[in-house]
Design a protein around this motif. Structure first.
Motif, PDB file in Angstrom:
ATOM      1  N   PRO A  65       2.818   8.786   4.468  1.00 53.19           N
ATOM      2  CA  PRO A  65       1.429   8.509   4.067  1.00 53.19           C
ATOM      3  C   PRO A  65       0.401   9.153   4.999  1.00 53.19           C
ATOM      4  O   PRO A  65       0.638   9.253   6.216  1.00 53.19           O
ATOM      5  N   PRO A  66      -0.728   9.585   4.461  1.00 50.19           N
ATOM      6  CA  PRO A  66      -1.787  10.183   5.287  1.00 50.19           C
ATOM      7  C   PRO A  66      -2.264   9.262   6.408  1.00 50.19           C
ATOM      8  O   PRO A  66      -2.658   9.728   7.475  1.00 50.19           O
ATOM      9  N   GLU A  67      -2.230   7.946   6.159  1.00 49.67           N
ATOM     10  CA  GLU A  67      -2.662   6.987   7.186  1.00 49.67           C
ATOM     11  C   GLU A  67      -1.796   7.065   8.445  1.00 49.67           C
ATOM     12  O   GLU A  67      -2.218   6.686   9.536  1.00 49.67           O
ATOM     13  N   LEU A  68      -0.572   7.581   8.287  1.00 53.73           N
ATOM     14  CA  LEU A  68       0.349   7.705   9.426  1.00 53.73           C
ATOM     15  C   LEU A  68       0.472   9.154   9.885  1.00 53.73           C
ATOM     16  O   LEU A  68       1.397   9.497  10.615  1.00 53.73           O
ATOM     17  N   GLY A  69      -0.445   9.996   9.444  1.00 51.21           N
ATOM     18  CA  GLY A  69      -0.443  11.384   9.883  1.00 51.21           C
ATOM     19  C   GLY A  69       0.340  12.331   9.004  1.00 51.21           C
ATOM     20  O   GLY A  69       0.548  13.491   9.377  1.00 51.21           O
ATOM     21  N   GLY A  70       0.780  11.871   7.829  1.00 53.34           N
ATOM     22  CA  GLY A  70       1.524  12.719   6.914  1.00 53.34           C
ATOM     23  C   GLY A  70       0.649  13.328   5.840  1.00 53.34           C
ATOM     24  O   GLY A  70      -0.573  13.152   5.833  1.00 53.34           O
ATOM     25  N   LEU A  71       1.288  14.008   4.899  1.00 49.83           N
ATOM     26  CA  LEU A  71       0.551  14.654   3.818  1.00 49.83           C
ATOM     27  C   LEU A  71       0.559  13.845   2.528  1.00 49.83           C
ATOM     28  O   LEU A  71      -0.229  14.104   1.627  1.00 49.83           O
ATOM     29  N   GLY A  72       1.482  12.873   2.429  1.00 46.42           N
ATOM     30  CA  GLY A  72       1.569  12.068   1.213  1.00 46.42           C
ATOM     31  C   GLY A  72       1.838  12.902  -0.013  1.00 46.42           C
ATOM     32  O   GLY A  72       1.366  12.580  -1.106  1.00 46.42           O
ATOM     33  N   LYS A 109      -0.492  -2.513  13.113  1.00 44.90           N
ATOM     34  CA  LYS A 109      -0.325  -3.583  12.129  1.00 44.90           C
ATOM     35  C   LYS A 109      -1.391  -3.536  11.042  1.00 44.90           C
ATOM     36  O   LYS A 109      -1.170  -4.004   9.919  1.00 44.90           O
ATOM     37  N   GLY A 110      -2.532  -2.968  11.359  1.00 44.59           N
ATOM     38  CA  GLY A 110      -3.603  -2.876  10.373  1.00 44.59           C
ATOM     39  C   GLY A 110      -3.298  -1.902   9.247  1.00 44.59           C
ATOM     40  O   GLY A 110      -4.012  -1.873   8.248  1.00 44.59           O
ATOM     41  N   LEU A 111      -2.242  -1.109   9.414  1.00 41.63           N
ATOM     42  CA  LEU A 111      -1.865  -0.134   8.395  1.00 41.63           C
ATOM     43  C   LEU A 111      -0.642  -0.586   7.594  1.00 41.63           C
ATOM     44  O   LEU A 111       0.025   0.235   6.954  1.00 41.63           O
ATOM     45  N   ALA A 112      -0.360  -1.867   7.619  1.00 40.55           N
ATOM     46  CA  ALA A 112       0.807  -2.387   6.898  1.00 40.55           C
ATOM     47  C   ALA A 112       0.750  -2.053   5.410  1.00 40.55           C
ATOM     48  O   ALA A 112       1.785  -1.837   4.770  1.00 40.55           O
ATOM     49  N   TYR A 113      -0.470  -1.970   4.872  1.00 38.82           N
ATOM     50  CA  TYR A 113      -0.615  -1.644   3.438  1.00 38.82           C
ATOM     51  C   TYR A 113      -0.076  -0.251   3.125  1.00 38.82           C
ATOM     52  O   TYR A 113       0.380   0.025   2.003  1.00 38.82           O
ATOM     53  N   ALA A 114      -0.118   0.663   4.119  1.00 42.44           N
ATOM     54  CA  ALA A 114       0.289   2.052   3.884  1.00 42.44           C
ATOM     55  C   ALA A 114       1.785   2.193   3.652  1.00 42.44           C
ATOM     56  O   ALA A 114       2.236   3.143   3.009  1.00 42.44           O
ATOM     57  N   VAL A 115       2.576   1.243   4.184  1.00 42.53           N
ATOM     58  CA  VAL A 115       4.029   1.340   4.036  1.00 42.53           C
ATOM     59  C   VAL A 115       4.577   0.286   3.068  1.00 42.53           C
ATOM     60  O   VAL A 115       5.789   0.153   2.926  1.00 42.53           O
ATOM     61  N   LYS A 116       3.679  -0.438   2.421  1.00 51.32           N
ATOM     62  CA  LYS A 116       4.116  -1.487   1.494  1.00 51.32           C
ATOM     63  C   LYS A 116       4.982  -0.914   0.382  1.00 51.32           C
ATOM     64  O   LYS A 116       6.021  -1.481   0.018  1.00 51.32           O
TER      65      LYS A 116
END
Length: 278
Positions: A65-72, A109-116
Motif C-alpha cells: 500500500p502507498p501508506e507504507l511506501g509502496g505503489l499499490g 498503529k495509525g495505519l492499521a486500515y492500510a493492511v486490513k
C-alpha cells in the motif's frame, strides 16, 4: 518547447518511489528506493542465480500500500520457460503480508486500515500471468497490456522472464534476433515511460570466445552488445561461493542512477531478504 528545466525533472524523479526488493542494500544499489519505474532493469545470470526469485518478489512488493511506501499496483508477468510457480508466489506473499502487518503493529498503529484488506489472496489476484512460447505471442500480449493500461488498470510492474530464452529458442538468424529484441524492448520502454511503471527482464549468460586466442573465453550476458543499449540498468547475479546456501551476489553492471556496486542478499522461504552473517 522549453517547458521543463533539469531542476523540474530532478524534482519529479526524486519524488518517485521505486519497488522494494526487501533487501535494503540492494534497493540502495538499484537507485535508492528499489527498482526504478520508467526504466528497463535487467537481471542477468546463470540458472539458479536468483533471477526468477527476484521477479516473483517484486511482483509482490509492487502491491504494498502507498501508506507504507509502496505503489499499490499490480503486475503483468510474461513467463517464457515455466520458471514461475504460484506456490512460490504464495510463500513470498505470505512473508510480505506478515512483514507489513508487523511493521504497522510495532511502529504505525495509525495505519492499521492500510493492511486490513492486504491479504495473501489479494496479492495473488494482483499478478496477471501469461505463458508465451513464440515472439508474436509476446508482442500480442504487450499490445493487449497497453489496452489494459489505457483502461486505467493500475499495472506498475511488467516482468518478462526470460527474454533470452524466448528469442534464442525461436530465432536462429542473428540479425532477426536483434530486430525482434529491439522491437520488444522499444514497446516495453514506451509503456514504462507513458504509464510510469517498471519493466524487469531476465537474461541468460553465454560463453564468448576470443577469435584471436581459441583458448581464451569469458562468460557474458546473452543477446549481444546491441541488446545492452536498449536496457537502462543491468544487474549481474551469481551464487556466492563463500557464504551460506541461498546467498546471491548482485553486481550493478550498468545504471543511470548509481555507480557500480556489489551487494549480497539471501533467498529465504519468505522471499528476498538482506544478507546477514550467522
Amino acid at each position: 518547447m522549453l517547458s521543463k528545466s533539469c531542476l523540474d525533472l530532478w524534482k519529479e524523479e526524486s519524488q518517485q518511489l521505486g519497488i522494494v526488493t526487501f533487501c535494503k542494500d540492494l534497493d540502495l544499489a538499484l537507485g535508492g528506493s528499489g527498482v526504478p519505474i520508467g526504466q528497463i532493469t535487467e537481471f542477468c545470470g546463470p540458472p539458479g542465480s536468483g533471477k526468477t526469485q527476484l521477479c516473483i518478489q517484486l511482483s509482490v512488493s509492487t502491491q504494498i500500500p502507498p501508506e507504507l511506501g509502496g505503489l499499490g499496483g499490480k503486475t503483468m508477468y510474461f513467463d517464457t520457460n515455466f520458471g514461475f510457480t504460484p506456490q512460490r508466489l504464495e510463500e513470498m506473499a505470505t512473508g510480505c503480508v506478515q512483514h507489513c502487518r508487523k511493521l504497522v503493529d510495532l511502529h504505525r498503529k495509525g495505519l492499521a486500515y492500510a493492511v486490513k484488506d492486504f491479504t495473501v489472496d489479494r496479492l495473488l489476484e494482483g499478478v496477471y500471468y501469461k505463458h508465451v512460447q513464440q515472439c508474436p505471442e509476446l508482442l500480442n500480449g504487450i499490445d493487449s497490456l497497453e489496452l489494459l493500461l489505457k483502461s486505467k488498470e493500475k499495472v506498475k510492474l511488467i516482468v518478462l522472464d526470460s527474454i533470452s530464452y524466448l528469442i534464442r529458442n525461436n530465432i536462429e538468424n542473428t540479425m532477426e534476433r536483434i530486430r525482434i529484441g529491439y522491437t520488444i524492448l522499444t514497446k516495453l520502454h514506451a509503456l514504462s515511460n507513458q504509464y510510469k511503471c517498471a519493466v524487469i527482464i531476465t537474461n541468460d549468460v553465454t560463453t564468448r570466445f576470443n577469435p584471436n586466442d581459441p583458448n581464451s573465453s569469458m562468460v557474458v550476458p546473452a543477446l549481444g552488445e546491441s541488446h545492452s543499449h536498449r536496457i537502462n540498468q543491468r544487474v549481474i547475479l551469481g551464487p556466492s561461493s563463500n557464504d551460506e546456501p541461498g546467498t546471491i551476489v548482485a553486481s550493478i553492471g550498468k545504471s543511470l542512477l548509481r555507480p557500480s556496486a556489489t551487494v549480497k542478499f539471501q533467498v529465504t522461504e519468505a522471499g528476498i531478504r538482506r544478507f546477514r552473517k550467522k
